[in-house]
Design a protein around this motif. Structure first.
Motif, PDB file in Angstrom:
ATOM      1  N   GLN A 126       0.830  -1.079  -0.107  1.00 18.55           N
ATOM      2  CA  GLN A 126       0.069   0.005   0.039  1.00 18.55           C
ATOM      3  C   GLN A 126       0.718   1.312  -0.047  1.00 18.55           C
ATOM      4  OE1 GLN A 126      -0.769  -2.695   1.763  1.00 18.55           O
ATOM      5  NE2 GLN A 126      -2.563  -3.191   0.411  1.00 18.55           N
ATOM      6  N   VAL A 176       4.260   4.290  -3.553  1.00 20.08           N
ATOM      7  CA  VAL A 176       2.877   4.233  -3.637  1.00 20.08           C
ATOM      8  C   VAL A 176       2.288   5.577  -3.029  1.00 20.08           C
ATOM      9  CG1 VAL A 176       0.561   3.097  -3.788  1.00 20.08           C
ATOM     10  CG2 VAL A 176       2.638   1.839  -4.196  1.00 20.08           C
ATOM     11  N   ASP A 232      -2.919   8.626  -3.073  1.00 19.42           N
ATOM     12  CA  ASP A 232      -3.857   8.569  -4.073  1.00 19.42           C
ATOM     13  C   ASP A 232      -3.801   7.362  -4.867  1.00 19.42           C
ATOM     14  OD1 ASP A 232      -1.739   9.333  -5.632  1.00 19.42           O
ATOM     15  OD2 ASP A 232      -2.521  10.786  -6.442  1.00 19.42           O
ATOM     16  N   HIS A 233      -2.769   6.553  -4.463  1.00 17.96           N
ATOM     17  CA  HIS A 233      -2.508   5.109  -5.103  1.00 17.96           C
ATOM     18  C   HIS A 233      -1.967   5.398  -6.467  1.00 17.96           C
ATOM     19  CE1 HIS A 233      -5.353   3.376  -2.287  1.00 17.96           C
ATOM     20  NE2 HIS A 233      -6.389   3.964  -2.716  1.00 17.96           N
ATOM     21  N   SER A 234      -1.284   6.560  -6.800  1.00 15.71           N
ATOM     22  CA  SER A 234      -0.241   6.545  -8.080  1.00 15.71           C
ATOM     23  C   SER A 234       1.025   6.296  -7.551  1.00 15.71           C
ATOM     24  CB  SER A 234      -0.432   8.113  -8.289  1.00 15.71           C
ATOM     25  OG  SER A 234       0.015   8.914  -7.457  1.00 15.71           O
ATOM     26  N   ARG A 235       1.723   5.843  -8.535  1.00 14.69           N
ATOM     27  CA  ARG A 235       3.261   5.257  -8.304  1.00 14.69           C
ATOM     28  C   ARG A 235       4.071   6.315  -8.649  1.00 14.69           C
ATOM     29  NH1 ARG A 235       2.798  -1.279  -9.357  1.00 14.69           N
ATOM     30  NH2 ARG A 235       1.089  -1.646  -7.963  1.00 14.69           N
ATOM     31  N   ARG A 273       6.626  10.351  -0.165  1.00 12.14           N
ATOM     32  CA  ARG A 273       5.196  10.564   0.238  1.00 12.14           C
ATOM     33  C   ARG A 273       4.791  11.372   1.004  1.00 12.14           C
ATOM     34  NH1 ARG A 273       1.825   5.885   0.454  1.00 12.14           N
ATOM     35  NH2 ARG A 273       0.765   6.709   2.441  1.00 12.14           N
TER      36      ARG A 273
END
Length: 325
Positions: free
Chosen positions: A78, A106, A109-112, A134
């Motif tokens: 996650q 990650v 917002d779940h973008s990588r 992050r």
């Protein structure tokens, strides 16, 4: 005769013993235990006290799975794509344990944010780098009007001495405890360069403060000439919790070098040009652009009195003649 003998045998069973007949055994009862089977040839050859051969070769038991560290359990998919890799034990103390291959971070917002190329790091170092991206860099990119896309990884694990000097002390790169970063690429194509003088000073200072708060070693431009084009980060443990943060945020270079002379203003008088007089050539006439000031008469200089010749000592004459020889 045979009939008589048979009659006597029936009437008197013991009489058969006299004639050499052996009585048959009685039938085996049903409740009797089963008769023991005769030993095989291999069992017959076995000496007393020898252990019985195993029926089949036992399969080796599989090794138990290694216990995951607290860092490994916390570094889930996650927040980072960082699969575990086997421990590395190289020459001279190179390598380490609890290693991961950090491929991407990650975001919430779940973008990588891809790490290019993927970095081989200890789990603790990978975790700190992940939270820096992050929690610190993603908000900075949002203030710049974009999102993070890539992290420019200049170097991670490499079994070598400090600054690649032969015979130097083992670098934190050799312990998989360091990474060199050149910048971060944004989704709109812009780049947060850490060492570019032309980049925003405010942005570079923001990155500097965030890095020095998280990592125990930060080396950038101005620390030494090895780190002028990237920033070194590691989590080296030192006595007393000592930390190193050496990174000068340079100002942009001036457009015109300050050592060059300034341009001559238009209202300045023209410069006098010296012309070498050649044989047979008339002397150059003075320029008539500006009226020459009247020269004040100078007093005539009195001739200097001629120095009287002093007698030279004989010893001095001999030394001079000796030098000529």
């Amino acid at each position: 005769m045979l009939t008589l003998a048979a009659v006597l045998l029936l009437l008197c069973p013991d009489a058969g013993m006299a004639y050499g007949h052996v009585p048959l055994p009685k039938p085996r009862p049903v409740e009797a235990p089963a008769a023991a089977t005769p030993p095989s040839a291999e069992e017959a050859d076995q000496q007393p006290g020898d252990s019985e051969p195993p029926a089949a070769a036992a399969k080796p038991e599989p090794k138990p799975a290694p216990q995951l560290s607290a860092c490994r359990l916390a570094l889930t998919e996650q927040i980072a794509i960082a699969p575990s890799i086997p421990d590395i034990h190289g020459a001279g103390g190179c390598g380490g344990e609890d290693l991961v291959r950090l491929e991407a971070v990650v975001l919430p917002d779940h973008s990588r944010v891809a790490v290019k190329p993927a970095a081989i790091l200890r789990c603790a170092m990978a975790s700190e780098l992940t939270h820096w991206i992050r929690d610190d860099m993603a908000p900075l990119a949002a203030r710049l009007g974009s999102k993070l896309a890539d992290l420019d990884n200049f170097d991670s694990f490499e079994c070598r001495g400090r600054n690649r000097v032969v015979g130097a002390k083992l670098s934190e790169h050799g312990r998989a405890n360091a990474i060199d970063v050149r910048g971060l690429k944004l989704a709109n194509g812009a780049t947060i360069s850490l060492t570019d003088r032309a980049a925003s000073r405010e942005v570079r200072e923001t990155v500097l403060v965030s890095l020095c708060a998280r990592f125990t070693t930060v080396l950038g431009p101005g620390s030494d000439w090895y780190h002028e084009d990237h920033v070194h980060l590691d989590l080296a443990q030192r006595r007393g919790g000592y930390r190193i943060c050496q990174w000068n945020v340079w100002d942009p270079l001036p457009v015109v070098a300050p050592l060059l002379p300034a341009e001559r203003p238009e209202e300045a008088p023209p410069r006098a040009v010296a012309v070498r007089a050649e044989e047979g050539a008339a002397p150059a006439a003075p320029q008539q652009d500006a009226a020459p000031a009247e020269a004040e008469p100078q007093p005539e200089a009195e001739p200097a009195p001629a120095e009287t010749a002093k007698p030279v000592p004989q010893a001095t004459k001999k030394r001079r003649e000796h030098r000529r020889l």
